[in-house]
Write an enzyme that holds these catalytic residues in place. Structure first.
Site, PDB file in Angstrom:
ATOM      1  N   VAL A   1      -2.745  10.849   1.380  1.00  0.00           N
ATOM      2  CA  VAL A   1      -3.674  10.028   2.155  1.00  0.00           C
ATOM      3  C   VAL A   1      -3.239   8.574   2.029  1.00  0.00           C
ATOM      4  O   VAL A   1      -3.228   8.013   0.934  1.00  0.00           O
ATOM      5  CB  VAL A   1      -5.122  10.172   1.629  1.00  0.00           C
ATOM      6  CG1 VAL A   1      -6.082   9.401   2.527  1.00  0.00           C
ATOM      7  CG2 VAL A   1      -5.528  11.628   1.542  1.00  0.00           C
ATOM      8  N   THR A   2      -2.834   7.990   3.144  1.00  0.00           N
ATOM      9  CA  THR A   2      -2.554   6.549   3.172  1.00  0.00           C
ATOM     10  C   THR A   2      -3.157   6.015   4.466  1.00  0.00           C
ATOM     11  O   THR A   2      -3.598   6.792   5.320  1.00  0.00           O
ATOM     12  CB  THR A   2      -1.037   6.232   3.190  1.00  0.00           C
ATOM     13  OG1 THR A   2      -0.485   6.708   4.424  1.00  0.00           O
ATOM     14  CG2 THR A   2      -0.291   6.839   2.019  1.00  0.00           C
TER      15      THR A   2
ATOM     16  N   ASP B   1       5.779 -11.010   8.718  1.00  0.00           N
ATOM     17  CA  ASP B   1       6.338  -9.928   9.534  1.00  0.00           C
ATOM     18  C   ASP B   1       7.776  -9.583   9.123  1.00  0.00           C
ATOM     19  O   ASP B   1       8.710 -10.330   9.425  1.00  0.00           O
ATOM     20  CB  ASP B   1       6.293 -10.355  11.010  1.00  0.00           C
ATOM     21  CG  ASP B   1       6.797  -9.268  11.923  1.00  0.00           C
ATOM     22  OD1 ASP B   1       7.070  -8.149  11.439  1.00  0.00           O
ATOM     23  OD2 ASP B   1       6.924  -9.538  13.133  1.00  0.00           O
TER      24      ASP B   1
ATOM     25  N   TYR C   1       4.395  15.758  14.892  1.00  0.00           N
ATOM     26  CA  TYR C   1       5.139  14.922  13.933  1.00  0.00           C
ATOM     27  C   TYR C   1       6.652  15.117  14.075  1.00  0.00           C
ATOM     28  O   TYR C   1       7.312  14.371  14.796  1.00  0.00           O
ATOM     29  CB  TYR C   1       4.653  15.164  12.485  1.00  0.00           C
ATOM     30  CG  TYR C   1       5.064  14.000  11.604  1.00  0.00           C
ATOM     31  CD1 TYR C   1       4.179  12.966  11.292  1.00  0.00           C
ATOM     32  CD2 TYR C   1       6.377  13.891  11.141  1.00  0.00           C
ATOM     33  CE1 TYR C   1       4.590  11.869  10.559  1.00  0.00           C
ATOM     34  CE2 TYR C   1       6.790  12.797  10.399  1.00  0.00           C
ATOM     35  CZ  TYR C   1       5.893  11.798  10.106  1.00  0.00           C
ATOM     36  OH  TYR C   1       6.306  10.710   9.391  1.00  0.00           O
TER      37      TYR C   1
ATOM     38  N   LYS D   1      12.232   9.177  13.028  1.00  0.00           N
ATOM     39  CA  LYS D   1      12.721   9.540  11.682  1.00  0.00           C
ATOM     40  C   LYS D   1      14.162  10.048  11.744  1.00  0.00           C
ATOM     41  O   LYS D   1      14.939   9.842  10.824  1.00  0.00           O
ATOM     42  CB  LYS D   1      11.795  10.574  11.033  1.00  0.00           C
ATOM     43  CG  LYS D   1      10.402  10.036  10.711  1.00  0.00           C
ATOM     44  CD  LYS D   1      10.445   8.884   9.726  1.00  0.00           C
ATOM     45  CE  LYS D   1       9.056   8.412   9.324  1.00  0.00           C
ATOM     46  NZ  LYS D   1       9.077   7.202   8.502  1.00  0.00           N
TER      47      LYS D   1
ATOM     48  N   THR E   1       0.856  -1.196   0.000  1.00  0.00           N
ATOM     49  CA  THR E   1       0.000   0.000   0.000  1.00  0.00           C
ATOM     50  C   THR E   1       0.894   1.249   0.000  1.00  0.00           C
ATOM     51  O   THR E   1       2.106   1.149   0.181  1.00  0.00           O
ATOM     52  CB  THR E   1      -0.903   0.058   1.269  1.00  0.00           C
ATOM     53  OG1 THR E   1      -0.076  -0.025   2.424  1.00  0.00           O
ATOM     54  CG2 THR E   1      -1.926  -1.060   1.313  1.00  0.00           C
ATOM     55  N   GLY E   2       0.281   2.396  -0.175  1.00  0.00           N
ATOM     56  CA  GLY E   2       0.961   3.684   0.012  1.00  0.00           C
ATOM     57  C   GLY E   2       2.230   3.846  -0.804  1.00  0.00           C
ATOM     58  O   GLY E   2       2.287   3.468  -1.984  1.00  0.00           O
TER      59      GLY E   2
HETATM   60  P1  NAD Z   1       1.076   2.420   4.494  1.00  0.00           P
HETATM   61  O1  NAD Z   1       0.324   2.147   5.739  1.00  0.00           O
HETATM   62  O2  NAD Z   1       0.294   2.713   3.259  1.00  0.00           O
HETATM   63  O3  NAD Z   1       2.065   1.187   4.135  1.00  0.00           O
HETATM   64  C1  NAD Z   1       2.717   0.445   5.105  1.00  0.00           C
HETATM   65  C2  NAD Z   1       3.307  -0.821   4.483  1.00  0.00           C
HETATM   66  O4  NAD Z   1       4.028  -1.511   5.528  1.00  0.00           O
HETATM   67  C3  NAD Z   1       2.274  -1.832   3.956  1.00  0.00           C
HETATM   68  O5  NAD Z   1       2.777  -2.460   2.800  1.00  0.00           O
HETATM   69  C4  NAD Z   1       2.179  -2.871   5.083  1.00  0.00           C
HETATM   70  O6  NAD Z   1       1.794  -4.181   4.664  1.00  0.00           O
HETATM   71  C5  NAD Z   1       3.627  -2.865   5.546  1.00  0.00           C
HETATM   72  N1  NAD Z   1       3.830  -3.398   6.896  1.00  0.00           N
HETATM   73  C6  NAD Z   1       3.408  -2.877   8.076  1.00  0.00           C
HETATM   74  N2  NAD Z   1       3.837  -3.663   9.098  1.00  0.00           N
HETATM   75  C7  NAD Z   1       4.548  -4.677   8.548  1.00  0.00           C
HETATM   76  C8  NAD Z   1       5.256  -5.794   9.052  1.00  0.00           C
HETATM   77  N3  NAD Z   1       5.347  -6.032  10.363  1.00  0.00           N
HETATM   78  N4  NAD Z   1       5.847  -6.639   8.165  1.00  0.00           N
HETATM   79  C9  NAD Z   1       5.773  -6.427   6.823  1.00  0.00           C
HETATM   80  N5  NAD Z   1       5.137  -5.379   6.296  1.00  0.00           N
HETATM   81  C10 NAD Z   1       4.529  -4.515   7.138  1.00  0.00           C
HETATM   82  O7  NAD Z   1       2.096   3.601   4.850  1.00  0.00           O
HETATM   83  P2  NAD Z   1       2.756   4.808   4.038  1.00  0.00           P
HETATM   84  O8  NAD Z   1       2.045   6.054   4.423  1.00  0.00           O
HETATM   85  O9  NAD Z   1       2.960   4.478   2.620  1.00  0.00           O
HETATM   86  O10 NAD Z   1       4.158   4.868   4.801  1.00  0.00           O
HETATM   87  C11 NAD Z   1       5.349   4.301   4.280  1.00  0.00           C
HETATM   88  C12 NAD Z   1       6.515   5.198   4.675  1.00  0.00           C
HETATM   89  O11 NAD Z   1       6.337   6.483   4.062  1.00  0.00           O
HETATM   90  C13 NAD Z   1       6.622   5.450   6.180  1.00  0.00           C
HETATM   91  O12 NAD Z   1       7.982   5.484   6.536  1.00  0.00           O
HETATM   92  C14 NAD Z   1       5.995   6.833   6.328  1.00  0.00           C
HETATM   93  O13 NAD Z   1       6.466   7.510   7.477  1.00  0.00           O
HETATM   94  C15 NAD Z   1       6.494   7.487   5.051  1.00  0.00           C
HETATM   95  N6  NAD Z   1       5.771   8.723   4.642  1.00  0.00           N
HETATM   96  C16 NAD Z   1       4.422   8.767   4.570  1.00  0.00           C
HETATM   97  C17 NAD Z   1       3.787   9.956   4.220  1.00  0.00           C
HETATM   98  C18 NAD Z   1       2.278  10.066   4.124  1.00  0.00           C
HETATM   99  O14 NAD Z   1       1.753  11.190   4.013  1.00  0.00           O
HETATM  100  N7  NAD Z   1       1.573   8.963   4.135  1.00  0.00           N
HETATM  101  C19 NAD Z   1       4.552  11.097   3.889  1.00  0.00           C
HETATM  102  C20 NAD Z   1       5.944  11.009   3.923  1.00  0.00           C
HETATM  103  C21 NAD Z   1       6.544   9.826   4.321  1.00  0.00           C
END
Ligand code: NAD
Length: 391
Positions: A270-271, A110, A234, A243, A50-51
């Site tokens: 949005v995630t 995991d 944050y 971070k 995802t994301g």
């Molecule tokens: P998300 O929730 O969409 O994705 C998380 C992913 O991690 C998924 O694929 C999930 O299956 C996996 N995951 C979670 N726990 C796990 C585990 N124990 N084992 C294996 N896989 C696992 O999140 P996102 O928003 O895409 O975040 C990803 C990164 O991007 C993070 O470091 C977040 O801080 C960073 N980020 C997010 C944003 C935002 O606005 N969403 C902005 C900048 C940076």
């Protein structure tokens, strides 16, 4: 079965297989339109379903024809109930990649455990030999330390003093005030343990020791900085401390191995992870309106195409003073931030759709779970039990 969204707070507990497929296809089209030579060829994505992780996988495969191995933690369909969105996304991604003649396999489990690291290493050895890019994109509320067996929980709290600001109940569409008590020392340490750089380092150590890191490989993990209004919860809060530790890990990895490791600071989108952060969804709703009007709005796929094509494999990495890649550059432009700051104190529940793009936020949120996609018949009876094509 006929599947409808069931929202509980900031999560949707159902997801739609055909809708997730349609959303993945949309991202694939964006990536295909940005094909480029000289990118990654064999990519391991940790957090690939995802994301930002999913979009990095799609950009690697469809802009660069890369083979991808994805690791994630998702729920397959059980007892006739729909699987999680990340499961359906991965089914859709693998299917499309295979149709395009690209290698794509996935490991569901995991990522913090030694077992899943070993499974990934074995798969790389057997199928790919080595990987030249490792993407670390996990977002998780907890982590079990593989050595001690102890489980740590992360939290989203300010450090030092109570933080009070405006927030948005995304389910009810209400603007209200939220107060969050400051973190304890233990909260900070636990959040660093879960979302800091330790596990990224363990992955890179294991990959290096197994000889599956290609010479001059690259690795990237993601971070966020954002505007001052969200700093207490944050950047200057528990997650920000984690971070900072990811930035430390990037340096340590670069020094230890024949690998350039970077932190990329991405835009607010949005995630599933970002919808759980207080204050942030209100900021995102306002930001979307401002950036859409300016013509600079991006979602995860546009961000990741830009990260790979222009920065990691482009002509100029453009690192900031702290050595980070900044694809949040358009979000942080002074006129964008000034426009958000002007709206921030004025916006109310009644003006959410005028002063902010709340409906855009909601559509984006529902689409994460495969709902509201054009061309999908949501009254149709759909099969919920789908296997990963590579399984
Ligand atoms: P998300 O929730 O969409 O994705 C998380 C992913 O991690 C998924 O694929 C999930 O299956 C996996 N995951 C979670 N726990 C796990 C585990 N124990 N084992 C294996 N896989 C696992 O999140 P996102 O928003 O895409 O975040 C990803 C990164 O991007 C993070 O470091 C977040 O801080 C960073 N980020 C997010 C944003 C935002 O606005 N969403 C902005 C900048 C940076």
């Amino acid at each position: 079965m006929i599947i409808k969204p069931k929202i509980r707070g900031f999560v949707c507990i159902t997801s739609h297989p055909k809708g997730c497929d349609a959303r993945v296809q949309q991202e694939i089209e964006v990536a295909k339109a940005a094909k480029k030579e000289g990118g990654p060829k064999k990519v391991l994505v940790i957090g690939a379903s995802t994301g930002y992780g999913l979009s990095t996988r799609i950009a690697s495969a469809f802009s660069h024809d890369a083979a991808t191995l994805g690791v994630f933690f998702e729920r397959p369909s059980m007892k006739g109930k729909p699987a999680s969105a990340g499961w359906y996304n991965s089914v859709a991604f693998e299917k499309a990649a295979h149709e395009a003649g690209l290698y794509a396999k996935s490991i569901n489990g995991d990522a913090f455990s030694n077992e899943i690291k070993q499974q990934a290493i074995e798969t790389i050895k057997e199928d790919l030999g080595q990987v030249d890019l490792v993407v670390y994109s996990l977002a998780s509320p907890r982590r079990t330390d593989p050595e001690t067996g102890e489980t740590y929980k992360s939290c989203l709290k300010p450090i030092g003093e109570t933080f009070t600001n405006r927030t948005l109940d995304t389910d009810k569409g209400e603007v209200s005030e939220v107060s969050i008590e400051p973190a304890t020392e233990e909260d900070i340490a636990n959040t660093v343990k879960v979302m800091g750089g330790e596990d990224w380092e363990l992955w890179m150590k294991a990959l290096n020791e197994a000889g599956v890191l290609a010479p001059e490989a690259k690795s990237v993990a993601y971070s966020y900085i954002g505007p001052e209004i969200t700093w207490p919860v944050y950047t200057n809060g528990t997650i920000g401390a984690a971070k900072k530790d990811v930035e430390r890990a990037a340096q340590a990895i670069t020094e230890a191995y024949d690998c350039e490791a970077y932190v990329a600071v991405n835009k607010a989108v949005v995630t599933q992870a970002s919808s759980a952060i207080p204050v942030v969804p209100l900021y995102i709703s306002i930001l979307f309106k401002v950036m859409k009007e300016k013509g600079t709005h991006e979602d995860t796929i546009e961000q990741m195409v830009r990260l790979l094509n222009d920065r990691l494999y482009g002509d100029d990495l453009e690192l900031d003073d702290e050595g980070r890649i900044r694809v949040d550059d358009w979000e942080m432009e002074p006129d964008v931030q000034a426009a958000v700051a002007k709206v921030w104190p004025e916006i109310t529940t009644e003006t959410l759709n005028v002063m902010a793009d709340y409906s855009g936020y909601q559509n984006n949120f529902l689409a994460l779970f495969g709902f509201g996609l054009p061309g999908v018949d949501y009254e149709e009876d759909v099969e919920v039990e789908l296997d990963l094509p590579s399984a």
